[in-house]
Design an enzyme around this catalytic site. Structure first.
Site, PDB file in Angstrom:
ATOM      1  CD  GLU A 163      -2.616   1.278  -0.044  1.00  0.00           C
ATOM      2  OE1 GLU A 163      -3.295   0.345  -0.486  1.00  0.00           O
ATOM      3  OE2 GLU A 163      -2.476   2.357  -0.663  1.00  0.00           O
ATOM      4  CE  LYS A 223       4.960   0.877   1.605  1.00  0.00           C
ATOM      5  NZ  LYS A 223       4.221   2.104   1.409  1.00  0.00           N
ATOM      6  CB  CYS A 279       5.884   3.501   7.074  1.00  0.00           C
ATOM      7  SG  CYS A 279       4.421   2.578   7.580  1.00  0.00           S
TER       8      CYS A 279
END
Ligand code: NAD
Ligand code: UGA
Length: 468
Positions: A163, A223, A279
């Site tokens: 995501e 990612k 993150c």
């Protein structure tokens, strides 16, 4: 491959909740059930009052209100949701490990493993399992090993679908993202069919050319790479901010000049008190850990420097406050405007604010913090998580305020930690009148009107600019 009529998502967090809400809104023929072990969180998702959803995101309540109860459900009955679904997303947290091997660096995959084991134990027919969490490259191998070794005879296809949403703009990012990555096994008809099934879901609202199919490892590693590149830009401009302060150059002019080059582009060049969020740091540490474990020390050192620079920027900001306030902030009231790691979110994970507060509290500052969306309890939890001092001491040194004007009354200094729009429109004359003099403002986000504040009489420090 069977038609996808039921989807389940394990993990009702910042990613699972909004992502599934958008899928449910855009695919009314598919039932979407979001499950979590956290009963309180599920209750909040089911709250009648849409103002009380567990996550604040612009546009989220409208999407949830469209789909909830129609084809979007939140539940703690994990087994039933797994059983009923043809496609299962794993969107659980993957924090930095706080114990054992890889402590402080590696991603903690215990929640992913637990989810995979649950799926393996409960599934009675073939499933597509989608890695939505951010995972180290080759995690799908471990997931496959867990799923295939239960011996239930069920066939699993494993996809990687990382995501890319950013908090505060999650709904917009989900609706109009730059791309969706779908990593899978092209080499078998079942693998290709699984990838196509997930592609078809996104195609309900995303143009096909933005739906990129890759191999699983590329998807997983893309990612980590994307987050590393974005964080690196912020650390690069923050590194230049100090050079600007020492040379009389202006970091905003540097950003504009460099960002106008179409090869560089203008985004993610805003100098700040340091990046936060759940993150960037976690994913870079994880990348560094992977590189070191595979003997790539130079690559590891290269990426680690992004984190070192970020830690330095937070400390530099706190030191600037101490130095300017005549080398001590002991028993001085320092008001923080903003605590969230960026505007338009109530998320505080790894927020620069807690590190700056912690550093000032080491010097015995009295911090008074106001944030329009962050709950008081959360701010104390953040400081306690750092483990620098006891809960009682944190309580004594941090005061959480409900009103920005009360928060700034009699303050020696105001520090902007989050770029909330409302801070720009405050009655700064009123704030000035009620502060101790000289009235210092440390703008860690460069959002305030310099001329206006200077005219009022403030002593203003901005990141990457000469003091005024
Ligand atoms: P989060 O902590 O907000 O949510 C994770 C949820 O998973 C929690 O509610 C937790 O209770 C639940 N959970 C954990 N183990 C479970 C289990 N065994 N069964 C059921 N539920 C379980 O985390 P998040 O921010 O949504 O992040 C999830 C993943 O997505 C992470 O890997 C993160 O790196 C990645 N990611 C996050 C963002 C973001 O903006 N937050 C963006 C992109 C990717
Ligand atoms: C980031 C990425 O932007 C997402 O693509 C990714 O999906 C997500 O991480 C993730 O994997 O979790 P997020 O952390 O929500 O999203 O927010 P960002 O907008 O990237 O901001 C991160 C931090 O960098 C914030 O503290 C922000 O204030 C700071 N930042 C950002 C700057 O200091 N300067 C900038 O120019 C941009």
């Amino acid at each position: 491959m069977k038609q996808i009529k039921n989807i389940c998502c394990i993990g009702a967090g910042y990613v699972g909740g909004p992502t599934m809400a958008v899928i449910a809104q855009k695919c009314p023929e598919i039932n979407v059930t979001v499950v979590d072990i956290n009963d309180e969180r599920i209750k909040q998702w089911n709250n009648e009052n849409l103002e009380d959803l567990p996550i604040y995101e612009p546009g989220l309540k409208e999407v949830v209100s469209d789909a909830r109860g129609r084809n979007l459900f939140f539940s703690t009955d994990i087994d039933k949701a797994i059983e009923d679904s043809e496609m299962i997303f794993m969107s659980v947290n993957t924090p930095t490990k706080t114990y054992g091997k890889g402590k402080g660096m590696a991603a903690d995959l215990k929640y992913v493993e637990l989810s995979a084991r649950r799926i393996a134990e409960v599934a009675k027919d073939d499933k597509i399992v989608v890695e939505k969490s951010t995972l180290p490259v080759r995690t799908a191998e471990a997931v496959r090993s867990i799923l295939d070794n239960v011996g239930s005879g069920v066939n699993f296809q494993i996809l990687s679908n990382p995501e890319f949403l950013a908090e505060g703009t999650a709904i917009n990012d989900l609706l109009y993202g730059d791309r969706v990555l779908i990593g899978g096994d092209h080499s078998t008809p079942e693998g290709q069919a699984a990838m196509d099934a997930l592609t078809d879901i996104y195609a309900h609202w995303m143009p096909r050319e933005k739906l990129l199919q890759t191999n699983v490892w590329s998807s997983e590693l893309s990612k980590l790479t994307a987050n590393a590149f974005l964080a690196q830009r912020v650390s690069s401009i923050n590194a230049m901010s100090e050079v600007c302060e020492k040379t009389g150059a202006d970091v905003e002019e540097i950003s504009r000049a460099v960002g106008s080059d179409s090869r560089v582009g203008p985004k993610f060049l805003n100098s700040s008190v340091g990046f936060g969020g759940s993150c960037f740091q976690k994913d870079i540490l994880n990348l560094v850990y992977i590189c070191r474990s595979m003997g790539m020390d130079e690559v590891a050192d290269y990426w680690e420097q992004v984190i070192i620079m970020n830690d330095y920027q937070k400390k530099r900001f706190a030191d600037k406050i101490i130095n300017t306030l005549y080398n001590t902030v002991a028993e001085k009231k320092i008001t923080f405007l903003g605590w969230a790691f960026k505007k338009d979110t109530n998320d505080t994970r790894e927020t620069a604010a807690m590190y700056v507060a912690n550093h000032l509290m080491e010097d015995h500052a009295n911090i008074h913090a106001y944030d329009p969306k962050v709950a008081p309890r959360q701010m104390y939890e953040d400081l306690n998580y750092l483990g620098t001092r006891s809960e009682e001491e944190n309580k004594a040194l941090l005061n959480v305020e409900k009103d920005p004007y009360e928060a700034t009354e009699d303050a020696h200094a105001v520090a902007i930690l989050t770029e909330w729009d409302e801070f720009k429109d405050y009655d700064w004359q009123k704030i000035y009148d009620n502060m101790k003099k000289p009235a210092f403002v440390f703008d860690g986000r460069n959002i305030l009107d310099v001329e206006k504040l200077n005219a009022i009489g403030f002593k203003l420090y901005q990141i990457g600019k000469s003091d005024s």
